[in-house]
Design an enzyme around this catalytic site. Sequence first.
Site, mmCIF file in Angstrom:
data_model
loop_
_atom_site.group_PDB
_atom_site.id
_atom_site.type_symbol
_atom_site.label_atom_id
_atom_site.label_comp_id
_atom_site.label_asym_id
_atom_site.label_seq_id
_atom_site.Cartn_x
_atom_site.Cartn_y
_atom_site.Cartn_z
ATOM 1 N N GLU A 27 -0.800 -8.599 4.890
ATOM 2 C CA GLU A 27 -0.542 -8.684 6.346
ATOM 3 C C GLU A 27 -1.832 -8.687 7.159
ATOM 4 O O GLU A 27 -1.827 -9.080 8.316
ATOM 5 C CB GLU A 27 0.400 -7.553 6.785
ATOM 6 C CG GLU A 27 -0.241 -6.208 7.079
ATOM 7 C CD GLU A 27 -0.660 -5.435 5.831
ATOM 8 O OE1 GLU A 27 -0.671 -6.027 4.732
ATOM 9 O OE2 GLU A 27 -1.000 -4.244 5.968
ATOM 10 N N CYS A 70 0.841 -1.203 0.000
ATOM 11 C CA CYS A 70 0.000 0.000 0.000
ATOM 12 C C CYS A 70 0.880 1.258 0.000
ATOM 13 O O CYS A 70 1.568 1.524 -0.965
ATOM 14 C CB CYS A 70 -0.974 -0.058 1.177
ATOM 15 S SG CYS A 70 -2.327 1.125 1.041
ATOM 16 N N HIS A 95 -3.526 -5.768 1.027
ATOM 17 C CA HIS A 95 -2.851 -5.961 2.313
ATOM 18 C C HIS A 95 -2.748 -7.425 2.734
ATOM 19 O O HIS A 95 -3.586 -7.906 3.494
ATOM 20 C CB HIS A 95 -3.612 -5.188 3.394
ATOM 21 C CG HIS A 95 -3.450 -3.713 3.270
ATOM 22 N ND1 HIS A 95 -2.460 -3.016 3.925
ATOM 23 C CD2 HIS A 95 -4.132 -2.807 2.543
ATOM 24 C CE1 HIS A 95 -2.554 -1.734 3.622
ATOM 25 N NE2 HIS A 95 -3.550 -1.570 2.785
#
Lengths: 79, 225
Positions: free
Chosen positions: B196, B85, B194
């Site tokens: 994560e 990002c 994302h």
Amino acid sequence: MARVVVDVMPKPEILDPQGQAVAGALPRLGFHGVRDVRQGKHFELDVDDSVDDDTLDKIAEGFLSNPVIEDFVVRRVDQ
Amino acid sequence: MRIGAVTFPGTLDDVDTVRAIERAGAEAVALWHGDADLRGVDAVVLPGGFSYGDYLRAGAIARFAPVMEPVIDAARKGMPVLGICNGFQILCEAGLLPGALVRNHKLRFVCRDQWLRVESTTTAWTTRYEPGAEILVPVKSGEGAYMADERELDTLEGEGRVVFRYVEDNPNGSRRDIAGVSDGSGRIVGLMPHPEHATDPLTGPTDDGLGIFLSAMDNVKQGAA
């Protein structure tokens, strides 16, 4: 001291959603006949006389604009 | 195995990145924007957020933070670097990845779970995936539209450097549905969505993102062997 203006605009081939949003809003506000809007950035720099044009170009190209997506124009103006 | 996660002023996803690294079984090392060295990490992640308030352009100021000097140096020497990002935006601004990220079409900030196709499984961050695997991870960004000129896009496609592509519904107007790209060596990767946030089914839509971190660990181990 000198006043330097740097104008940064999205390249013509890059989608400009902000400009499009402004263009789209105008007819809703009763303003007709505006065919296209492009939105960019305007920087005003007060610089010492020791700052030369080369340095200004480096500032504009390496930091104030992203050459991948934006064009810039540097000009010295009378204060 | 030590993987660094950099915090800039305005970074949001450093904590989840640390958590993802630990969940993958590596030691997470917190790095600060003012750090002059990388504390001996084997790989580094630039997490998402709004570094320096996205002032000027997203990533434009973070790119000049002190920590970026050793990051750029290590990246050029082959250390695996991942930008997620805002981290992707920083890598593009730093010139480590080609192209740029611009405002989403229709100016909409998009926050939702997004299907991606893994287009390249030879990068340092994607070897754990099957070619063409589809993964579900969150996307949350307002300036996520990937832009590059047609020639650059053709080069990326031709060299297999489009690493992730949006499946079905392009959330932001990204050229050629590109969600993530790599450098020529495949060791530097950036993506807008994302992974994560998708490492634990308890808190994310899936654990599909874990493979990113496991891939980097494999890669570092192979490099050491």
